[in-house]
Motif scaffolding. Structure first.
Motif, PDB file in Angstrom:
ATOM      1  N   ALA A  36       0.838  -1.211   0.000  1.00 15.95           N
ATOM      2  CA  ALA A  36       0.000   0.000   0.000  1.00 15.95           C
ATOM      3  C   ALA A  36       0.870   1.257   0.000  1.00 15.95           C
ATOM      4  N   LEU A  37       2.021   1.186   0.687  1.00 15.26           N
ATOM      5  CA  LEU A  37       2.933   2.338   0.713  1.00 15.26           C
ATOM      6  C   LEU A  37       3.547   2.565  -0.676  1.00 15.26           C
ATOM      7  N   VAL A  38       3.934   1.490  -1.338  1.00 15.82           N
ATOM      8  CA  VAL A  38       4.505   1.616  -2.686  1.00 15.82           C
ATOM      9  C   VAL A  38       3.459   2.244  -3.626  1.00 15.82           C
ATOM     10  N   ALA A  39       2.229   1.764  -3.523  1.00 11.40           N
ATOM     11  CA  ALA A  39       1.162   2.329  -4.360  1.00 11.40           C
ATOM     12  C   ALA A  39       0.935   3.805  -4.021  1.00 11.40           C
ATOM     13  N   ALA A  40       1.047   4.153  -2.738  1.00 13.58           N
ATOM     14  CA  ALA A  40       0.876   5.554  -2.332  1.00 13.58           C
ATOM     15  C   ALA A  40       1.991   6.434  -2.904  1.00 13.58           C
ATOM     16  N   MET A  41       3.201   5.875  -3.033  1.00 17.98           N
ATOM     17  CA  MET A  41       4.287   6.621  -3.680  1.00 17.98           C
ATOM     18  C   MET A  41       3.915   6.937  -5.133  1.00 17.98           C
ATOM     19  N   VAL A  42       3.289   5.971  -5.781  1.00 22.91           N
ATOM     20  CA  VAL A  42       2.877   6.171  -7.182  1.00 22.91           C
ATOM     21  C   VAL A  42       1.798   7.255  -7.256  1.00 22.91           C
ATOM     22  N   THR A  43       0.903   7.254  -6.288  1.00 26.16           N
ATOM     23  CA  THR A  43      -0.118   8.312  -6.241  1.00 26.16           C
ATOM     24  C   THR A  43       0.544   9.668  -5.987  1.00 26.16           C
ATOM     25  N   ALA A  44       1.497   9.702  -5.074  1.00 26.50           N
ATOM     26  CA  ALA A  44       2.127  10.975  -4.693  1.00 26.50           C
ATOM     27  C   ALA A  44       3.018  11.527  -5.798  1.00 26.50           C
ATOM     28  N   LEU A  45       3.684  10.637  -6.525  1.00 29.67           N
ATOM     29  CA  LEU A  45       4.720  11.080  -7.475  1.00 29.67           C
ATOM     30  C   LEU A  45       4.192  11.246  -8.897  1.00 29.67           C
ATOM     31  N   GLN A  46       3.026  10.673  -9.205  1.00 25.40           N
ATOM     32  CA  GLN A  46       2.402  10.818 -10.521  1.00 25.40           C
ATOM     33  C   GLN A  46       3.369  10.485 -11.667  1.00 25.40           C
ATOM     34  N   PRO A  47       3.963   9.311 -11.646  1.00 28.26           N
ATOM     35  CA  PRO A  47       4.942   8.950 -12.689  1.00 28.26           C
ATOM     36  C   PRO A  47       4.288   8.605 -14.021  1.00 28.26           C
ATOM     37  N   ASP A  48       5.074   8.790 -15.085  1.00 30.30           N
ATOM     38  CA  ASP A  48       4.633   8.315 -16.410  1.00 30.30           C
ATOM     39  C   ASP A  48       5.014   6.855 -16.608  1.00 30.30           C
ATOM     40  N   PHE A  49       6.200   6.491 -16.072  1.00 30.88           N
ATOM     41  CA  PHE A  49       6.656   5.118 -16.292  1.00 30.88           C
ATOM     42  C   PHE A  49       7.238   4.537 -15.006  1.00 30.88           C
ATOM     43  N   VAL A  50       6.713   3.373 -14.639  1.00 34.95           N
ATOM     44  CA  VAL A  50       7.139   2.672 -13.425  1.00 34.95           C
ATOM     45  C   VAL A  50       7.706   1.316 -13.825  1.00 34.95           C
ATOM     46  N   LEU A  51       8.794   0.922 -13.168  1.00 35.18           N
ATOM     47  CA  LEU A  51       9.389  -0.406 -13.377  1.00 35.18           C
ATOM     48  C   LEU A  51       9.366  -1.173 -12.058  1.00 35.18           C
ATOM     49  N   GLU A  52       8.927  -2.434 -12.121  1.00 32.00           N
ATOM     50  CA  GLU A  52       9.025  -3.340 -10.966  1.00 32.00           C
ATOM     51  C   GLU A  52       9.818  -4.567 -11.391  1.00 32.00           C
ATOM     52  N   THR A  53      10.778  -4.984 -10.562  1.00 29.98           N
ATOM     53  CA  THR A  53      11.459  -6.255 -10.828  1.00 29.98           C
ATOM     54  C   THR A  53      10.936  -7.284  -9.837  1.00 29.98           C
ATOM     55  N   GLY A  54      10.613  -8.491 -10.335  1.00 25.41           N
ATOM     56  CA  GLY A  54      10.068  -9.532  -9.470  1.00 25.41           C
ATOM     57  C   GLY A  54       8.582  -9.333  -9.236  1.00 25.41           C
ATOM     58  N   THR A  55       7.780  -9.768 -10.209  1.00 27.54           N
ATOM     59  CA  THR A  55       6.322  -9.606 -10.101  1.00 27.54           C
ATOM     60  C   THR A  55       5.755 -10.521  -9.025  1.00 27.54           C
ATOM     61  N   CYS A  56       6.279 -11.748  -8.973  1.00 25.87           N
ATOM     62  CA  CYS A  56       5.759 -12.810  -8.106  1.00 25.87           C
ATOM     63  C   CYS A  56       4.273 -13.012  -8.410  1.00 25.87           C
ATOM     64  N   ARG A  57       3.400 -12.994  -7.405  1.00 26.65           N
ATOM     65  CA  ARG A  57       1.977 -13.235  -7.652  1.00 26.65           C
ATOM     66  C   ARG A  57       1.218 -11.953  -7.965  1.00 26.65           C
ATOM     67  N   GLY A  58       1.959 -10.848  -8.106  1.00 24.90           N
ATOM     68  CA  GLY A  58       1.359  -9.613  -8.620  1.00 24.90           C
ATOM     69  C   GLY A  58       0.682  -8.735  -7.589  1.00 24.90           C
ATOM     70  N   SER A  59       0.954  -8.956  -6.306  1.00 19.73           N
ATOM     71  CA  SER A  59       0.296  -8.122  -5.281  1.00 19.73           C
ATOM     72  C   SER A  59       0.634  -6.639  -5.464  1.00 19.73           C
ATOM     73  N   THR A  60       1.931  -6.356  -5.524  1.00 21.78           N
ATOM     74  CA  THR A  60       2.340  -4.949  -5.663  1.00 21.78           C
ATOM     75  C   THR A  60       2.090  -4.468  -7.092  1.00 21.78           C
ATOM     76  N   THR A  61       2.238  -5.365  -8.049  1.00 22.18           N
ATOM     77  CA  THR A  61       1.967  -5.029  -9.449  1.00 22.18           C
ATOM     78  C   THR A  61       0.536  -4.508  -9.589  1.00 22.18           C
TER      79      THR A  61
END
Ligand SMILES: C[S@@+](CC[C@H](N)C(=O)[O-])C[C@H]1O[C@@H](n2cnc3c(N)ncnc32)[C@H](O)[C@@H]1O
Length: 186
Positions: A36-61
């Motif tokens: 939830a904190l990582v997602a909040a960073m995305v809300t706060a920073l309003q990025p155009d492009f985000v990269l995640e390494t290690g999707t796993c089961r996709g919770s953070t994805t």
């Protein structure tokens, strides 16, 4: 998805004495509260492009994808080598601005600048991933690293990047597995 108390996966320690206050679906997926904190960073920073390494089961994805959709712009590329994880995560991210690639984090070549990155594949790869992708980062890029707690090797592996000044103002948070966010000097 079923969640367990994090004390099932992480023992108490002085800088995180109550891991049972966090939750996770399994020992690989990020703590729900940290996702939830990582997602909040995305809300706060309003990025155009985000990269995640290690999707796993996709919770953070999925959480990043939902944040991007709410933002109204931006896309996520998430990289995963396990085909079963790729298939599972793709199903839960249908309709989100997310592309899950069955590609190693050490092989992918971005086609645009990286505004926000969350490094969460193998502990031994995360510092190498940062160095690999640094050339696509810029002055406003923010990066996150999971598993930076003292029970893991990630923090030790990032030390030289801090000393060399590539990771600026790192903020290590006392969550069960540990998470760090930093600015970048490219
Ligand atoms: C700790 S889990 C990721 C958890 C996920 N990010 C989350 O927030 O729930 C690590 C994942 O990295 C994947 N992985 C391992 N080596 C990789 C590589 N070279 N490139 C991409 N993913 C990799 C593993 O298959 C595993 O699914």
């Amino acid at each position: 998805m079923r969640e367990f108390v994090e004390s099932r996966f992480t023992a108490p320690r002085p800088d995180c004495p109550n891991p049972e206050r966090w939750h996770a679906p399994d020992d690989q997926s990020t703590e729900v509260e940290v996702t939830a904190l990582v997602a909040a960073m995305v809300t706060a920073l309003q990025p155009d492009f985000v990269l995640e390494t290690g999707t796993c089961r996709g919770s953070t994805t999925e959480a990043i994808g939902r944040a991007l959709r709410a933002n109204g712009q931006g896309k996520l590329v998430s990289l995963e080598v396990d085909p079963e994880c790729v298939a599972f995560a793709r199903r839960r991210c249908v309709g989100l601005p997310v592309c899950i690639l069955a590609t190693s984090s050490m092989d992918y070549i971005p086609s645009c600048p990286i505004d926000f990155a969350f490094f969460d594949s193998l502990a031994s790869l995360r510092a190498l991933e940062f160095v690999r992708y640094a050339r696509w980062m810029h002055d406003r890029t923010v990066v996150g690293f999971h598993d930076t707690g003292p029970q893991h090797t990630v923090r030790e592996r990032l030390k030289h990047l801090e000393e060399e000044g590539m990771l600026v103002s790192p903020l290590y948070l006392p969550t069960p597995r540990g998470v760090m966010f930093a600015r970048v000097r490219t």
